[in-house]
Scaffold this active site. Structure first.
Site, PDB file in Angstrom:
ATOM      1  N   HIS A  55      -3.979   0.470  13.856  1.00  0.00           N
ATOM      2  CA  HIS A  55      -3.680  -0.654  14.753  1.00  0.00           C
ATOM      3  C   HIS A  55      -3.505  -0.208  16.207  1.00  0.00           C
ATOM      4  O   HIS A  55      -3.758  -0.983  17.120  1.00  0.00           O
ATOM      5  CB  HIS A  55      -2.462  -1.427  14.235  1.00  0.00           C
ATOM      6  CG  HIS A  55      -2.763  -2.207  12.995  1.00  0.00           C
ATOM      7  ND1 HIS A  55      -2.523  -3.549  12.883  1.00  0.00           N
ATOM      8  CD2 HIS A  55      -3.308  -1.822  11.814  1.00  0.00           C
ATOM      9  CE1 HIS A  55      -2.910  -3.972  11.665  1.00  0.00           C
ATOM     10  NE2 HIS A  55      -3.368  -2.930  11.004  1.00  0.00           N
ATOM     11  N   ASP A  56      -3.084   1.027  16.438  1.00  0.00           N
ATOM     12  CA  ASP A  56      -3.069   1.535  17.816  1.00  0.00           C
ATOM     13  C   ASP A  56      -4.500   1.855  18.249  1.00  0.00           C
ATOM     14  O   ASP A  56      -4.953   1.419  19.303  1.00  0.00           O
ATOM     15  CB  ASP A  56      -2.180   2.784  17.930  1.00  0.00           C
ATOM     16  CG  ASP A  56      -1.839   3.117  19.389  1.00  0.00           C
ATOM     17  OD1 ASP A  56      -1.685   2.173  20.192  1.00  0.00           O
ATOM     18  OD2 ASP A  56      -1.742   4.310  19.723  1.00  0.00           O
ATOM     19  N   THR A 182      -6.658   2.836  -0.419  1.00  0.00           N
ATOM     20  CA  THR A 182      -6.295   3.435  -1.708  1.00  0.00           C
ATOM     21  C   THR A 182      -4.825   3.872  -1.740  1.00  0.00           C
ATOM     22  O   THR A 182      -4.270   4.163  -2.800  1.00  0.00           O
ATOM     23  CB  THR A 182      -7.191   4.638  -2.067  1.00  0.00           C
ATOM     24  OG1 THR A 182      -6.820   5.124  -3.358  1.00  0.00           O
ATOM     25  CG2 THR A 182      -7.089   5.772  -1.059  1.00  0.00           C
ATOM     26  N   THR A 201      -3.172   2.527  -8.086  1.00  0.00           N
ATOM     27  CA  THR A 201      -2.603   3.859  -7.821  1.00  0.00           C
ATOM     28  C   THR A 201      -2.282   4.046  -6.334  1.00  0.00           C
ATOM     29  O   THR A 201      -2.905   4.870  -5.655  1.00  0.00           O
ATOM     30  CB  THR A 201      -3.605   4.958  -8.246  1.00  0.00           C
ATOM     31  OG1 THR A 201      -4.858   4.713  -7.559  1.00  0.00           O
ATOM     32  CG2 THR A 201      -3.844   4.976  -9.743  1.00  0.00           C
ATOM     33  N   ASP A 206      -7.295   8.223  -4.332  1.00  0.00           N
ATOM     34  CA  ASP A 206      -8.404   8.316  -5.284  1.00  0.00           C
ATOM     35  C   ASP A 206      -9.422   7.225  -4.994  1.00  0.00           C
ATOM     36  O   ASP A 206      -9.312   6.526  -3.990  1.00  0.00           O
ATOM     37  CB  ASP A 206      -7.856   8.202  -6.710  1.00  0.00           C
ATOM     38  CG  ASP A 206      -7.029   6.938  -6.893  1.00  0.00           C
ATOM     39  OD1 ASP A 206      -7.132   6.018  -6.053  1.00  0.00           O
ATOM     40  OD2 ASP A 206      -6.262   6.863  -7.870  1.00  0.00           O
TER      41      ASP A 206
END
Ligand code: HEB
Ligand code: CA
Length: 346
Positions: A55-56, A182, A201, A206
């Site tokens: 976001h920066d 992820t 997860t 992964d």
């Protein structure tokens, strides 16, 4: 030849570095590992630190003359930028991170990207991200409207990335960057389902995210009325409309599928995409490579699997060129993925 690289002794009496300018980062690293990431964990605060790098960084526009980027503006002008809709929730992250910047000799711009790289190293399976020191520091807040939203169309998202910086991002690079989801969860998309992860997860870097987003959606996690949320295949997991559409759009679907069960590609391409984000608005050649300060992540050796009760039958095949890989299903009855707990106050 590493053996011939001259190293300098750091003033802390413990560490050595290839460039003396990197020495001060060891203390920053040790402080955030202990006091921000609660002992080098891949926790909610680590996830948020990674989101903050994006976001920066992404807040730069070629059309508007390439002002900004990874310049710390989201922290230096936090009253302005954390009020933007796309930055919802980041007010808390910035408030938690500010004291660390205050007690070390580091700019907000460098700190945000450094903390993100260290955060990712806490997640088993992650690549070791590179870190370059010496960003330009913001003199004004970024304008609103530069951070993509989950309810944006594919074309809106791809156009926004293409406009980020003088070079911009190709469509496939957007997919590479989304590997970040992820190790991610949503707190504010649907406040009734705070902490709902984007794959089963969220503490492991992964390829499950790319697999699970390709499955037919069944249930909403939460009330189902949130803007930018669609049904997910696994109970407890939240699927963003933007991820759902990118997994299916002809411009991005084959690249999306190519990550499924390919951790090597996940590593290589995420390093490329993230480094580019972390340098937006800056000149890499004028910066110092301090990547050696980033910890080596724990490696994992897991096969991508369909979540319990699901299989290739639930795949919504989108890529026309290559069939979806044939994979095993995790054993047992359907599970409900637990929300990612927010950290106790630090
Ligand atoms: Fe992201 C999260 C969107 C890209 C990283 N995301 C998120 C969310 C959302 C999003 C909505 C949730 C928030 C809350 O809390 O609620 N993204 C998005 C979009 C895009 C993106 C639309 C474009 C397509 N991301 C991205 C990137 C990155 C990221 C590129 C990096 C690199 N995210 C992230 C993370 C997270 C997120 C890490 C998580 C956080 C937590 O967990 O907290
Ligand atoms: Ca994961």
């Amino acid at each position: 030849n590493a053996a011939l690289t001259r190293r300098v002794a750091c003033p802390d009496g413990i560490n050595t570095a290839t460039n003396a300018a990197c020495c001060s980062l060891f203390a920053v690293r040790d402080d955030i590992q202990k006091n921000l990431f609660n002992g080098a964990q891949c926790n909610a605060e680590a996830h948020e630190a990674l989101r903050l790098t994006f976001h920066d960084g992404i807040a730069i526009s070629n059309k508007a003359g390439n002002v900004g980027g990874a310049d710390g503006s989201i922290m230096l002008f936090s009253e302005v930028e954390t009020a933007f809709h796309a930055n919802i929730g980041l007010d808390e992250v910035v408030a938690i991170q500010k004291p660390f910047v205050a007690r070390h000799n580091i700019s907000a711009a460098d700190f945000i990207q450094f903390a993100g790289a260290v955060a990712v190293s806490n997640c088993p399976g992650a690549p070791r991200l590179p870190f370059f020191l010496g960003r330009k520091v913001a003199t004004s807040p970024a304008p609103d409207g530069l951070v993509p939203e989950p309810f944006h169309s594919v074309i809106q998202i791809l156009d926004r990335f293409a406009d980020a910086g003088p070079v911009g991002f190709e469509d496939v690079e957007v997919v590479w960057a989304l590997s970040a989801h992820t190790i991610a969860a949503a707190n504010d998309v649907d406040p009734n389902a705070a902490g709902a992860p984007f794959d089963s997860t969220p503490f492991t870097f992964d390829t499950q995210f790319f697999l699970e987003t390709q499955l037919r959606g069944q249930d909403f996690t939460g009330k189902g009325t949130a803007q930018g949320e669609v049904t997910s295949a696994v109970k407890g997991v939240m699927r963003l409309q933007s991820d759902h559409l990118l997994a299916r759009d002809s411009r991005t679907n084959c690249e999306w599928q190519s990550f499924v069960n390919n951790p090597q590609k996940l590593h290589d391409r995420f390093i490329d995409a993230w480094l580019k984000i972390s340098l937006l608005g800056n000149d890499q050649d004028a910066m110092i490579d301090c990547s050696e300060v980033i910890p080596e992540p724990t490696t994992i050796n897991v096969q991508a699997t369909f979540p319990p009760t699901l299989s290739n039958k639930q795949v919504e095949q989108a890529c026309a060129d290559t069939p979806f890989p044939t994979l095993k299903s995790a054993p047992g009855p359907a599970t409900v993925v637990a929300p990612v707990a927010t950290n106790p106050a630090v």
